[in-house]
Scaffold this motif. Structure first.
Motif, PDB file in Angstrom:
ATOM      1  N   GLY A 111     -50.535 -51.173  -6.873  1.00 43.68           N
ATOM      2  CA  GLY A 111     -51.632 -52.150  -6.395  1.00 43.68           C
ATOM      3  C   GLY A 111     -52.304 -51.776  -5.102  1.00 43.68           C
ATOM      4  O   GLY A 111     -51.506 -52.137  -4.879  1.00 43.68           O
ATOM      5  N   MET A 112     -53.642 -50.968  -5.335  1.00 48.15           N
ATOM      6  CA  MET A 112     -54.126 -51.779  -3.818  1.00 48.15           C
ATOM      7  C   MET A 112     -55.398 -51.968  -3.483  1.00 48.15           C
ATOM      8  O   MET A 112     -56.044 -52.859  -4.836  1.00 48.15           O
ATOM      9  N   SER A 113     -55.659 -53.403  -2.827  1.00 45.97           N
ATOM     10  CA  SER A 113     -56.632 -53.979  -2.141  1.00 45.97           C
ATOM     11  C   SER A 113     -57.015 -54.112  -1.294  1.00 45.97           C
ATOM     12  O   SER A 113     -57.061 -53.303  -0.535  1.00 45.97           O
ATOM     13  N   ASP A 114     -58.767 -54.657  -1.864  1.00 45.11           N
ATOM     14  CA  ASP A 114     -59.374 -54.687  -0.413  1.00 45.11           C
ATOM     15  C   ASP A 114     -59.254 -55.873   0.537  1.00 45.11           C
ATOM     16  O   ASP A 114     -59.877 -56.422   1.913  1.00 45.11           O
ATOM     17  N   GLN A 115     -58.170 -56.037   0.088  1.00 49.41           N
ATOM     18  CA  GLN A 115     -57.659 -57.386   1.534  1.00 49.41           C
ATOM     19  C   GLN A 115     -57.013 -56.240   1.713  1.00 49.41           C
ATOM     20  O   GLN A 115     -55.902 -57.022   3.002  1.00 49.41           O
ATOM     21  N   MET A 116     -56.991 -55.244   1.563  1.00 48.90           N
ATOM     22  CA  MET A 116     -55.350 -54.353   2.970  1.00 48.90           C
ATOM     23  C   MET A 116     -54.537 -54.034   2.393  1.00 48.90           C
ATOM     24  O   MET A 116     -53.167 -53.909   3.215  1.00 48.90           O
ATOM     25  N   LEU A 153     -47.489 -40.873  10.344  1.00 49.17           N
ATOM     26  CA  LEU A 153     -48.868 -41.783   9.328  1.00 49.17           C
ATOM     27  C   LEU A 153     -49.616 -42.144  11.360  1.00 49.17           C
ATOM     28  O   LEU A 153     -50.588 -42.112  10.815  1.00 49.17           O
ATOM     29  N   ASP A 154     -49.426 -42.669  11.811  1.00 56.75           N
ATOM     30  CA  ASP A 154     -50.155 -42.731  13.303  1.00 56.75           C
ATOM     31  C   ASP A 154     -50.587 -42.020  13.179  1.00 56.75           C
ATOM     32  O   ASP A 154     -52.056 -41.863  14.082  1.00 56.75           O
ATOM     33  N   ALA A 155     -50.409 -40.562  13.277  1.00 58.15           N
ATOM     34  CA  ALA A 155     -51.067 -39.305  13.926  1.00 58.15           C
ATOM     35  C   ALA A 155     -52.193 -38.742  12.895  1.00 58.15           C
ATOM     36  O   ALA A 155     -53.222 -38.561  13.488  1.00 58.15           O
ATOM     37  N   HIS A 156     -52.260 -39.339  11.515  1.00 56.19           N
ATOM     38  CA  HIS A 156     -52.890 -38.593  10.599  1.00 56.19           C
ATOM     39  C   HIS A 156     -54.346 -39.763  11.096  1.00 56.19           C
ATOM     40  O   HIS A 156     -55.036 -39.544  10.602  1.00 56.19           O
ATOM     41  N   ALA A 157     -53.741 -40.742  10.694  1.00 55.70           N
ATOM     42  CA  ALA A 157     -54.774 -42.277  10.788  1.00 55.70           C
ATOM     43  C   ALA A 157     -55.403 -42.313  12.361  1.00 55.70           C
ATOM     44  O   ALA A 157     -56.409 -42.403  11.906  1.00 55.70           O
ATOM     45  N   ALA A 158     -54.986 -41.789  13.418  1.00 53.39           N
ATOM     46  CA  ALA A 158     -55.450 -41.093  14.641  1.00 53.39           C
ATOM     47  C   ALA A 158     -56.545 -40.198  14.534  1.00 53.39           C
ATOM     48  O   ALA A 158     -58.292 -40.830  15.007  1.00 53.39           O
ATOM     49  N   MET A 159     -56.228 -39.355  13.784  1.00 55.56           N
ATOM     50  CA  MET A 159     -57.608 -38.106  12.832  1.00 55.56           C
ATOM     51  C   MET A 159     -58.242 -39.222  12.492  1.00 55.56           C
ATOM     52  O   MET A 159     -59.700 -38.395  12.894  1.00 55.56           O
ATOM     53  N   MET A 160     -58.188 -40.069  11.494  1.00 58.39           N
ATOM     54  CA  MET A 160     -59.083 -40.308  10.440  1.00 58.39           C
ATOM     55  C   MET A 160     -60.102 -41.109  11.261  1.00 58.39           C
ATOM     56  O   MET A 160     -61.385 -40.714  10.770  1.00 58.39           O
ATOM     57  N   ILE A 161     -59.684 -41.580  12.377  1.00 57.65           N
ATOM     58  CA  ILE A 161     -60.422 -42.652  12.956  1.00 57.65           C
ATOM     59  C   ILE A 161     -61.548 -41.573  13.672  1.00 57.65           C
ATOM     60  O   ILE A 161     -62.967 -41.833  13.953  1.00 57.65           O
ATOM     61  N   LYS A 162     -60.787 -40.220  14.033  1.00 57.32           N
ATOM     62  CA  LYS A 162     -61.789 -39.747  15.175  1.00 57.32           C
ATOM     63  C   LYS A 162     -62.909 -38.974  14.574  1.00 57.32           C
ATOM     64  O   LYS A 162     -63.865 -38.623  14.402  1.00 57.32           O
ATOM     65  N   ALA A 210     -49.342 -45.423   3.108  1.00 56.57           N
ATOM     66  CA  ALA A 210     -50.181 -46.187   3.806  1.00 56.57           C
ATOM     67  C   ALA A 210     -51.701 -45.893   3.294  1.00 56.57           C
ATOM     68  O   ALA A 210     -51.513 -44.963   2.472  1.00 56.57           O
ATOM     69  N   CYS A 211     -52.370 -46.893   3.687  1.00 60.88           N
ATOM     70  CA  CYS A 211     -54.109 -46.032   3.794  1.00 60.88           C
ATOM     71  C   CYS A 211     -54.535 -45.612   4.684  1.00 60.88           C
ATOM     72  O   CYS A 211     -54.691 -46.634   5.768  1.00 60.88           O
ATOM     73  N   LEU A 212     -54.837 -44.665   4.720  1.00 55.57           N
ATOM     74  CA  LEU A 212     -55.489 -44.094   6.467  1.00 55.57           C
ATOM     75  C   LEU A 212     -56.821 -44.047   6.481  1.00 55.57           C
ATOM     76  O   LEU A 212     -57.112 -43.528   7.284  1.00 55.57           O
ATOM     77  N   ILE A 213     -57.635 -44.158   5.315  1.00 56.42           N
ATOM     78  CA  ILE A 213     -59.056 -44.734   5.457  1.00 56.42           C
ATOM     79  C   ILE A 213     -59.184 -45.433   7.161  1.00 56.42           C
ATOM     80  O   ILE A 213     -58.677 -46.285   7.393  1.00 56.42           O
ATOM     81  N   ALA A 214     -60.490 -45.127   7.754  1.00 54.07           N
ATOM     82  CA  ALA A 214     -60.001 -45.794   9.146  1.00 54.07           C
ATOM     83  C   ALA A 214     -60.465 -47.276   9.293  1.00 54.07           C
ATOM     84  O   ALA A 214     -61.184 -47.672   8.219  1.00 54.07           O
ATOM     85  N   HIS A 221     -58.161 -49.159   7.584  1.00 53.28           N
ATOM     86  CA  HIS A 221     -57.053 -49.954   6.567  1.00 53.28           C
ATOM     87  C   HIS A 221     -55.610 -50.347   7.140  1.00 53.28           C
ATOM     88  O   HIS A 221     -55.684 -50.953   6.654  1.00 53.28           O
ATOM     89  N   TYR A 222     -55.608 -48.943   7.729  1.00 53.17           N
ATOM     90  CA  TYR A 222     -54.437 -48.675   8.262  1.00 53.17           C
ATOM     91  C   TYR A 222     -54.011 -49.715   9.528  1.00 53.17           C
ATOM     92  O   TYR A 222     -52.772 -50.216   9.855  1.00 53.17           O
ATOM     93  N   GLN A 223     -55.580 -49.986  10.293  1.00 54.42           N
ATOM     94  CA  GLN A 223     -54.853 -50.563  12.123  1.00 54.42           C
ATOM     95  C   GLN A 223     -55.111 -52.061  10.966  1.00 54.42           C
ATOM     96  O   GLN A 223     -54.689 -53.045  11.532  1.00 54.42           O
ATOM     97  N   ALA A 224     -55.319 -52.561   9.618  1.00 56.16           N
ATOM     98  CA  ALA A 224     -55.348 -53.643   8.856  1.00 56.16           C
ATOM     99  C   ALA A 224     -54.587 -54.155   8.443  1.00 56.16           C
ATOM    100  O   ALA A 224     -54.392 -55.532   7.862  1.00 56.16           O
ATOM    101  N   GLY A 225     -53.274 -53.323   8.784  1.00 56.26           N
ATOM    102  CA  GLY A 225     -51.920 -53.454   8.068  1.00 56.26           C
ATOM    103  C   GLY A 225     -51.613 -52.562   6.078  1.00 56.26           C
ATOM    104  O   GLY A 225     -50.883 -53.124   5.900  1.00 56.26           O
ATOM    105  N   MET A 226     -52.904 -52.343   5.912  1.00 56.61           N
ATOM    106  CA  MET A 226     -52.348 -51.277   4.879  1.00 56.61           C
ATOM    107  C   MET A 226     -51.721 -50.252   4.675  1.00 56.61           C
ATOM    108  O   MET A 226     -51.418 -49.455   4.972  1.00 56.61           O
TER     109      MET A 226
END
Length: 167
Positions: A61-66, A103-112, A147-151, A153-158
């Protein structure tokens, strides 16, 4: 006159496709349904699985609580897992398998580039209140993540962890 109207309609239709396409990069365009032509590329965390070789189903399951539920998984090397994914929230979420570095690299690209289009067999994009699935063969032992790599979400701990035990 009729030819001019057809040309105008064609131009407007093309302009609409250009305008809508980037905005849909992370919307209904990506479903988590298996596609007919999955490219099987070996990754450090495994390879796209075959439906006929599924050994186990795991619901996530995935939630908006990240958060993911569960957020800790254990599988055995060689298992082909059918992930049944449920987005219990009101916003789009992703389920992306990988190593921490990937995942770190992909998350950085998603922010950019938050609207970047991507579609790989180790990622699923699940709309609000929707479900989907992913089939993956864990043919490499080790510790991996999802992980969820949407800008944001990952940074919030998802993030979740997968331990693949050697046979």
């Amino acid at each position: 006159m009729n030819r001019c109207l057809k040309l105008s309609a064609l131009i407007l239709g093309f302009a609409g496709m250009i305008t809508v396409s980037p905005a849909m990069a992370h919307s209904e365009q990506h479903t988590a349904q298996p596609s007919a032509a999955v490219v099987k590329e070996q990754k450090p965390w495994g390879i796209a699985g075959d439906r006929r070789q599924i050994t186990r189903t795991i619901e996530v399951g995935m939630s908006d609580q990240m958060r993911f539920s569960p957020d800790q998984l254990e599988v055995t090397q060689g298992e082909t897992i059918r992930f049944v994914l449920r987005n219990e929230g009101k916003m789009l979420h992703e389920f992306v398998l990988g190593t921490r570095t990937e995942l770190d690299a992909h998350a950085a690209m998603m922010i950019k580039f938050p609207g970047m289009e991507h579609d790989e067999p180790y990622m699923a994009h699940i709309g609000p209140g929707q479900g989907g699935e992913m089939i993956w063969t864990f043919n490499q032992a080790g510790d991996f993540e999802f992980a969820c790599l949407i800008a944001g979400h990952y940074q919030a701990g998802m993030v979740g962890r997968i331990r693949v035990l050697a046979q």
